[in-house]
Design an enzyme around this catalytic site. Structure first.
Site, PDB file in Angstrom:
ATOM      1  N   GLU A 278       0.811  -1.222   0.000  1.00  0.00           N
ATOM      2  CA  GLU A 278       0.000   0.000   0.000  1.00  0.00           C
ATOM      3  C   GLU A 278       0.845   1.273   0.000  1.00  0.00           C
ATOM      4  O   GLU A 278       0.424   2.300   0.543  1.00  0.00           O
ATOM      5  CB  GLU A 278      -0.970  -0.003   1.191  1.00  0.00           C
ATOM      6  CG  GLU A 278      -2.005  -1.113   1.127  1.00  0.00           C
ATOM      7  CD  GLU A 278      -3.030  -1.043   2.245  1.00  0.00           C
ATOM      8  OE1 GLU A 278      -2.689  -0.551   3.337  1.00  0.00           O
ATOM      9  OE2 GLU A 278      -4.167  -1.487   2.036  1.00  0.00           O
TER      10      GLU A 278
ATOM     11  N   GLU B  38      -6.858  -7.366  -1.228  1.00  0.00           N
ATOM     12  CA  GLU B  38      -7.503  -7.204   0.080  1.00  0.00           C
ATOM     13  C   GLU B  38      -8.949  -6.782  -0.123  1.00  0.00           C
ATOM     14  O   GLU B  38      -9.240  -5.619  -0.408  1.00  0.00           O
ATOM     15  CB  GLU B  38      -6.790  -6.166   0.961  1.00  0.00           C
ATOM     16  CG  GLU B  38      -5.447  -6.623   1.499  1.00  0.00           C
ATOM     17  CD  GLU B  38      -4.876  -5.663   2.539  1.00  0.00           C
ATOM     18  OE1 GLU B  38      -5.644  -4.856   3.097  1.00  0.00           O
ATOM     19  OE2 GLU B  38      -3.653  -5.723   2.772  1.00  0.00           O
TER      20      GLU B  38
END
Length: 851
Positions: free
Chosen positions: A189, A258
């Site tokens: 991320e 995710e």
């Protein structure tokens, strides 16, 4: 006789033949993993892959096989996990790959079950894990700056990443070696925050990609949330929805690393949950619009044992409302509904991997996606993305009813195999059965006599204490070796000081940047406070003429794990600290005084968590409701095999150990805010982490998981470090039991069970909708039917009621089909129940008991 030379040549031929056989066997088991614009390609074939996250340190090795098997039974193809650097290298060059950190064993167990593995090496994890998974010693490397173009950081990151890759290679765990790992992740991320690092962030990202590729794993690498990930790194999506995500190259597949199946719990916060209808909708939309790899974060959340929770203020439970709960039990109907979804998606696989979808509008907020191949395979997804109204659509000449915020899956472009809003899996009740920690104690006095204690000294008590001018930031001082840091100051107060004015108290002002502060004046607790990033206390105190001691205990509850420069987020009492006269208002700043510091508690240095010490006191009465006391008792294991928790109601806050294993921080007095909860959360419309909340105004967490494998049949030791003040005799065991009640409502508009489809994706023996019940425990049978109504029943599990019509046969039909059997199926039709009312869609609602 055979000559010696011929014998030698013969032996050589045997050895060569054996080596060729070994090489051929290895080549036969090794897999080629590549990708194209549609999917990951394994041994030349595109794959639709359903994945789920299980973090190995958040459960125990004894739990892993069952968790992995339940994942496979739920339709998963892949297990995804982070690698936790601070767990594997708690001190530089001192590694830990044992117990809950036995990564190799975890990966091999996944392989044994026939599942692939996605290894997210990072090595930054986030994951609501302490310090984002970085070891705190990294912070003290000279010249280091985290996650940017910084040579000390890059050297350490490369060293650890290579360590993990080499370990996997040594054990032949990459698919290219015949192992289960088909994908690895570098960084995590970073695209969410890389702009904060400027040009150095961009060059670091490119270096990370290049470094990972140089390790030659033989499988692809991905970067999540990194829109500019350089080729051949696959950029992937994280979020509650990823149907609109597009990879940064037409040569890369659409992958979702995710899909947040719920959300994490924080101390002082209500419990978040995500309705399965919305979760299934998100998954179906992703595959509808071209996705081919989807991962649930989390599929099993687990427990933040020891001091591993991050945040700060992340709870010890990391349940995450996942399909498999914290204790390893199936969360129904979430697990079952997703299992059926996965079956429906896999029925479409041949069409999905063969072509791109053709997407057309069927009306406002209505959409069809068709996958049709030249060989005749056809699969369709029909979506109603409206949040208010159900809709009827016409597709290929047929009429289909679509509930709001739902997707129907048609594996043959004709018949509906699954709709995301229509659940065919029963809700299974779960409940915690309480039992006393000391079942033979008849009174509170007898309970107290079965505990021993050691009082932790208030203030400075260790030889390694030190003096520094001013107030020190906590993490730089403790290096996170302990949650605790003492700040101590001695003062001489003269008799004429305004702080001693008769009829008034002095006020101690303390400011901290987190997360708890206890203020002691002359050895007595005067006040406390907590907060995530800022604590401001004004505590009325009594001082005496002469020597006074101010002891401030600062406590961390997990270090920051996310955001730009999160590693620089501080903790502790950074000031100002001042003393104010309540009468005159005059103030004296104490911040720059000579403070004495102590890292950690004396009991920690003595290892009291193990229970092994000669200092335990057994005198009666047991001191309770006092801060800073260590407690110890023994107990026998709760009967049965159900998962075990300890209910800490009655205590304040602290850390607990069972047989020397830390079960984590407990804090039952941390109360959730009172606002934000709803009685029933509407799954329709975009989900967000605060949309569906429960337990407002109640303790965030009272129950704390104790793995069964940590408990002996008898003679177990429980140790508490009670920092806040409580009564340990009030705690109890709670075993989590499942399956006493089953509830399900199936309407005439439900699709027939997905299992009625056969592997060639042609509908076989199409039936009406079916209500299926099955007791979750193999030794159980359905003992009674508590409610049954075919008609217009209302309510939910535990509160069903009859509507304006109900078949008189309802109860007898269901009883005959189900009672005495572990499982049963009942057709939902007027053929079975008769016609109780015409002109309406009818439902069958059943509540059954298992015994």
């Amino acid at each position: 006789m055979v000559s010696t030379a011929k014998m030698v040549r013969g032996k050589k031929m045997e050895i060569v033949s054996l080596l060729v056989l070994v090489m051929m066997t290895a080549a036969a088991t090794a897999a080629s993993v590549t990708y194209d614009h549609r999917a990951l390609v394994i041994d030349g074939k595109r794959k639709i892959l359903i994945s789920g996250s299980i973090h190995y340190p958040r459960s125990t090795p004894e739990m892993w096989p069952d968790l992995i098997q339940k994942s496979k039974d739920g339709g998963l193809d892949v297990i995804e996990t982070y690698v936790f650097w601070n767990g594997h290298e708690p001190e530089k060059n001192k590694y830990n790959f044992e117990g809950r950190y036995d990564l190799v064993k975890f990966v091999k167990l996944a392989a044994k079950a026939g599942l692939y593995v996605h290894l997210r090496i990072g090595p930054y994890a986030c994951a609501e894990w302490n310090y984002g998974g970085f070891p705190v010693w990294l912070h003290f490397v000279p010249g280091i700056k985290f996650r940017t173009d910084n040579e000390p950081f890059k050297a350490e990151m490369q060293r650890f990443t290579a360590k993990i890759v080499d370990l996997m290679k040594q054990e032949k765990l990459y698919a290219s070696q015949g192992g289960p790992i088909i994908l690895s992740q570098i960084e995590n991320e970073y695209g969410n925050i890389d702009s904060s690092y400027g040009a150095a962030g961009k060059s670091y990202m490119k270096w990370s990609a290049s470094m990972a590729l140089s390790l030659d794993t033989g499988v692809p690498w991905n970067m999540c949330q990194q829109g500019d990930a350089p080729d051949p790194i696959i950029n992937t999506c994280n979020g509650f929805y990823c149907d609109q995500f597009t990879p940064n190259s037409n040569n890369k597949p659409k992958m979702w690393t995710e899909n947040w199946s719920g959300w994490f719990l924080g101390f002082g916060e209500p419990s978040p949950y995500r309705p399965v209808e919305d979760l299934a909708f998100a998954v179906a939309r992703f595959f509808q619009r071209g996705g081919t790899f989807q991962n649930y974060y989390m599929y099993h959340g687990g427990t933040n044992f020891e001091r591993t929770s991050g945040g700060p203020l992340i709870s010890t439970s990391y349940d995450y409302d996942a399909p498999i709960d914290e204790y390893g039990l199936l969360r129904q109907p979430k697990w079952g509904h997703l299992r059926d979804l996965h079956k429906a998606i896999k029925l479409c696989e041949d069409a999905l991997i063969a072509t791109d979808p053709k997407i057309t509008s069927l009306g406002s907020n209505l959409e069809a996606a068709v996958y049709k191949t030249s060989t005749g395979s056809c699969a369709a997804f029909l979506a109603n993305i409206g949040t208010k109204s159900d809709a009827t659509v016409t597709f290929n000449g047929k009429s289909y009813r679509l509930p709001a915020w739902s997707v129907s899956i048609l594996p043959d472009c004709k018949n509906v195999a699954f709709n995301t809003a229509k659940i065919n899996s029963a809700t299974e009740s779960t409940a915690f059965a309480r039992q006393s920690l000391k079942p033979n104690a008849d009174s509170s006095a007898e309970l107290g006599s079965q505990w021993s204690y050691i009082k932790e000294p208030v203030g400075i008590s260790k030889a390694d204490a030190f003096v520094k001018p001013g107030l020190l930031e906590q993490i730089n001082t403790t290096a996170d070796k302990s949650d605790y840091l003492w700040y101590s100051l001695r003062m001489d107060i003269k008799g004429d000081e305004t702080f001693l004015d008769e009829g008034s108290k002095a006020v101690l002002h303390v400011q901290s940047i987190g997360q708890l502060v206890y203020a002691f004046i002359n050895g007595k607790l005067a006040g406390s406070g907590n907060g995530k990033q800022k604590i401001s206390l004004d505590i009325p105190i009594n001082l005496v003429t002469g020597k006074n001691t101010i002891d401030l205990l600062s406590v961390t509850v997990g270090l920051a794990n996310y955001g730009p420069f999160f590693d620089l987020t501080g903790a502790g009492i950074t000031g100002p600290v001042s003393l104010k006269s309540a009468k005159t208002g005059s103030s004296t700043d104490l911040s720059s005084q000579q403070w004495t510091y102590q890292v950690g508690l004396k009991g920690e240095d003595k290892g009291l968590g193990s229970g092994d010490s000669s200092e335990w006191v057994s005198n009666s009465p047991l001191p309770t409701s006092q801060p800073l006391i260590w407690y110890k008792t023994t107990f026998d294991a709760p009967s049965g095999s159900d998962p075990v928790a300890i209910d800490f109601t009655g205590t304040g806050k602290g850390i607990a150990w069972v047989n020397g294993q830390s079960i984590g921080r407990y804090w039952p007095t941390s109360i959730a805010r009172t606002d934000g909860c709803v009685g029933s959360c509407d799954y329709r419309g975009s989900y967000r982490s605060n949309k569906c909340l429960k337990n407002c105004g109640k303790p965030s967490q009272t129950l704390y998981h104790v793995p069964r494998s940590w408990i002996k049949p008898s003679g177990n030791t429980l140790v508490l470090l009670e920092e806040m003040g409580g009564d340990p005799t009030k705690i109890s065991f709670a075993t989590k039991q499942t399956g006493s009640n089953l509830c399900l409502t199936v309407s005439q508009s439900h699709p027939a069970p997905v299992d009625t489809w056969i592997s060639d994706s042609k509908f076989s023996n199409r039936t009406s909708p079916v209500l299926s019940l099955k007791c979750p425990v193999s030794t159980q049978v359905i003992s009674s039917i508590r409610f049954a109504s075919f008609g217009t029943p209302t309510g939910t599990c535990g509160s069903f009621s009859y509507g304006h019509c109900s078949s008189a046969r309802s109860l007898s039909v269901v009883q005959k089909a189900c009672v005495g059997s572990r499982s049963c199926k009942v057709e939902v039709s007027t053929r079975v129940f008769g016609e109780p009312c015409r002109g309406v869609v009818k439902s069958l609602a059943v509540e059954a008991s298992c015994a």
